[in-house]
Scaffold this active site. Structure first.
Site, PDB file in Angstrom:
ATOM      1  N   LYS A  76       0.836  -1.202   0.000  1.00  0.00           N
ATOM      2  CA  LYS A  76       0.000   0.000   0.000  1.00  0.00           C
ATOM      3  C   LYS A  76       0.867   1.246   0.000  1.00  0.00           C
ATOM      4  O   LYS A  76       1.818   1.332   0.793  1.00  0.00           O
ATOM      5  CB  LYS A  76      -0.881   0.030   1.245  1.00  0.00           C
ATOM      6  CG  LYS A  76      -2.087  -0.865   1.161  1.00  0.00           C
ATOM      7  CD  LYS A  76      -2.937  -0.625   2.381  1.00  0.00           C
ATOM      8  CE  LYS A  76      -4.109  -1.564   2.432  1.00  0.00           C
ATOM      9  NZ  LYS A  76      -4.619  -1.673   3.794  1.00  0.00           N
ATOM     10  N   CYS A  90       4.957   3.404   7.885  1.00  0.00           N
ATOM     11  CA  CYS A  90       4.540   4.503   8.755  1.00  0.00           C
ATOM     12  C   CYS A  90       3.021   4.679   8.753  1.00  0.00           C
ATOM     13  O   CYS A  90       2.393   4.692   9.801  1.00  0.00           O
ATOM     14  CB  CYS A  90       5.227   5.787   8.293  1.00  0.00           C
ATOM     15  SG  CYS A  90       4.659   7.240   9.162  1.00  0.00           S
ATOM     16  N   HIS A 126       2.403  32.293  27.433  1.00  0.00           N
ATOM     17  CA  HIS A 126       2.048  31.841  28.776  1.00  0.00           C
ATOM     18  C   HIS A 126       0.537  31.653  28.874  1.00  0.00           C
ATOM     19  O   HIS A 126      -0.203  32.523  28.417  1.00  0.00           O
ATOM     20  CB  HIS A 126       2.498  32.884  29.802  1.00  0.00           C
ATOM     21  CG  HIS A 126       2.091  32.543  31.196  1.00  0.00           C
ATOM     22  ND1 HIS A 126       2.754  31.586  31.931  1.00  0.00           N
ATOM     23  CD2 HIS A 126       1.087  33.010  31.974  1.00  0.00           C
ATOM     24  CE1 HIS A 126       2.172  31.484  33.118  1.00  0.00           C
ATOM     25  NE2 HIS A 126       1.161  32.332  33.172  1.00  0.00           N
TER      26      HIS A 126
END
Ligand SMILES: Cc1cc2nc3c(=O)[nH]c(=O)nc-3n(C[C@H](O)[C@H](O)[C@H](O)COP(=O)(O)OP(=O)(O)OC[C@H]3O[C@@H](n4cnc5c(N)ncnc54)[C@H](O)[C@@H]3O)c2cc1C
Length: 458
Positions: A37, A42, A435
């Site tokens: 395929k 991966c 932050h």
């Protein structure tokens, strides 16, 4: 139709398809040969499905721990058919997208098993394809140990573990490297009683030693058993599954054994030797421009010795396409490749470890700083622990970043920029980190190493 192309690629995994897409972008004629395929290990058996399993595991853990956030929830169970449907859906969507990309790039896609029959000629089902340049990208397979037979049922490899239709009650994971700790982590989240067996003295032995120590502490806390420094001796079939014997005679009984002892190159029986390709232990040898000893024959991805990572394959594929097109690209530097391990807690690193830096530059010339995530607001909100460790050459740049804690893989991009740009701590300290974010931990670590810590002690 002519069967001669500017670029002929054998293997349609990360390395092969990246080469194809970049070569096509550069106006070269391209053929890509794939026996299974498009997307390779991966997409279908590696990175993507494992991360889907790990995410499902995270959802299970969050449900168990919901009370800590004041949310009333109860984990009733993990339905593997549901988990697999979610995982397969993710893979299917990406697969479809990738097929579309290859099609619209006008790459000639050849389905079938290819064999080298000439220096740059590959035969598929009796038809020969020739490349003015040939790129070998045949990838890797799950290795086992001598005498240890993988039957796919009781003794399994990662590709079998990814299609299990049940949550095993218990499992032994042979190998405490990246693949081993990721499965151990996901299974524990699903409720499996897991034991990792590792011959080396520590888990994730390729990482900085402090990372291994922290991971081991976290795994202990999560109830993941592990035996390090204990080579595997044998496995026997029992009524309930397997009995694994490790060095010293200790035995562990479990429903199954996952063999995760590394990946070997797929290079046998496909004509590589016959054409005189230079190989070592089955890996294809190349120079830094990924050229093999044969003229106009390149190799990319897991068959080339080095880190077996998908993004390394992508980068090498892009490099080779540009090299063929005459763009004189900058070679891929192995030490600059970011690495992530997606167990809980996650590990992310780039560059060299403290030990490697000391060996390379002398212990007296290396400085390190550990910023504890305990001082990072977002990590506290997530209830995760860990640290960001910087390794720098004294009065020089940062040469290694090593991180552990929930979601730290998302921080490795900036870490890779820092190491690859050879940034000095004071330069990174200038950059403002939002932050509250976990990204701030990277900023704080550099502030501290630059001698001006904010939310940390010097
Ligand atoms: C469980 C697991 C988890 C992983 N997780 C990650 C991760 O999180 N991040 C990461 O970066 N990497 C991860 N990896 C590694 C990653 O999958 C590989 O590094 C990557 O797939 C290598 O790409 P490649 O192109 O070299 O080879 P492959 O992806 O293996 O592709 C090679 C292709 O070549 C084809 N082929 C082989 N021989 C022939 C032939 N004779 N004719 C035609 N076709 C042929 C194969 O069918 C295959 O599709 C993981 C691997 C595993 C096993």
């Amino acid at each position: 139709m002519s069967n001669t192309f500017d670029v002929l690629i054998l293997g349609g995994g990360s390395g092969g398809y990246a080469t194809a897409l970049r070569a096509a972008q550069l106006g070269l004629s391209v053929a890509l040969i794939e026996k299974d395929k498009l997307g390779g290990t991966c997409l279908h058996r590696g990175c993507i499905p494992t991360k889907a399993l790990l995410h499902a595991g995270e959802v299970a853990d969050q449900t168990r721990e919901a009370e800590a956030f004041g949310v009333k929830a109860e984990l009733i169970g993990v339905d593997m058919s549901g988990v697999n449907a979610y995982k397969d859906g993710v893979v299917a969507g990406l697969y479809k997208g990738l097929q579309g990309l290859i099609k619209s790039a006008k790459v000639t896609y050849v389905e079938g098993t290819g064999k080298l029959v000439g220096p740059t000629t590959v035969e598929v089902a009796g038809v020969q394809y020739t490349g003015r340049n040939l790129v070998l990208a045949t990838g890797s397979y799950s290795k086992t140990l001598p005498g240890l037979e993988v039957d796919g049922e009781y003794v399994i490899a990662s590709e079998h573990a990814l299609v299990l239709d049940r949550v095993p009650a218990s499992a032994v994971v042979l190998g405490g490297g990246v693949i081993g700790v990721e499965f151990a982590s996901a299974w524990k989240s699903f409720g499996t009683d897991v034991t990792i067996v590792e011959a080396l003295p520590r888990l994730v032995a390729a990482e900085d030693e402090e990372i291994s120590k922290t991971l081991e502490r976290s795994f202990r806390k999560r109830g993941i058993n592990f035996k390090t420094g204990k080579p595997f001796e044998k496995v026997e079939k029992t009524d309930a599954g397997v009995r694994v014997t490790i060095q010293g005679g200790e035995t562990i009984e479990a429903e199954l054994l996952l063999v995760a002892v590394g990946r070997g190159p797929v290079t046998a029986g496909i004509g590589y030797e016959e054409q005189g390709l230079k190989m070592e232990r089955g890996f294809v040898l190349t120079d830094e421009r990924l050229r093999t000893n044969l003229p106009n024959v390149f190799a990319v991805g897991d068959i080339v010795p080095g880190l077996q990572l998908a993004h390394r394959g992508f980068a090498q594929g892009i490099f080779v396409a540009e090299e063929i097109a005459g763009l004189n690209p900058v070679p891929v530097v192995e030490s600059g490749i970011p690495r992530a391990t997606y167990c809980d807690p996650e590990i992310a690193s780039v560059g060299i470890t403290e030990a490697q830096a000391k060996e390379k530059h002398g212990a007296e010339n290396v400085e390190t700083y550990n910023y504890n995530l305990g001082g990072n607001g977002k990590s506290k909100i997530l209830r995760t622990q860990g640290f960001v460790k910087l390794v720098r050459v004294k009065d020089g740049p940062v040469v290694g970043v090593h991180m552990i804690g929930a979601r730290m893989s998302e921080q490795v991009g900036e870490a890779a920029l820092i190491v690859n740009w050879e940034a000095f701590p004071a330069e990174v300290a200038q950059l403002i980190h939002a932050h509250p974010s976990q990204n701030e931990a990277l900023g704080e670590a550099h502030l501290a190493l630059a001698g001006k810590p904010l939310h940390a002690h010097a």
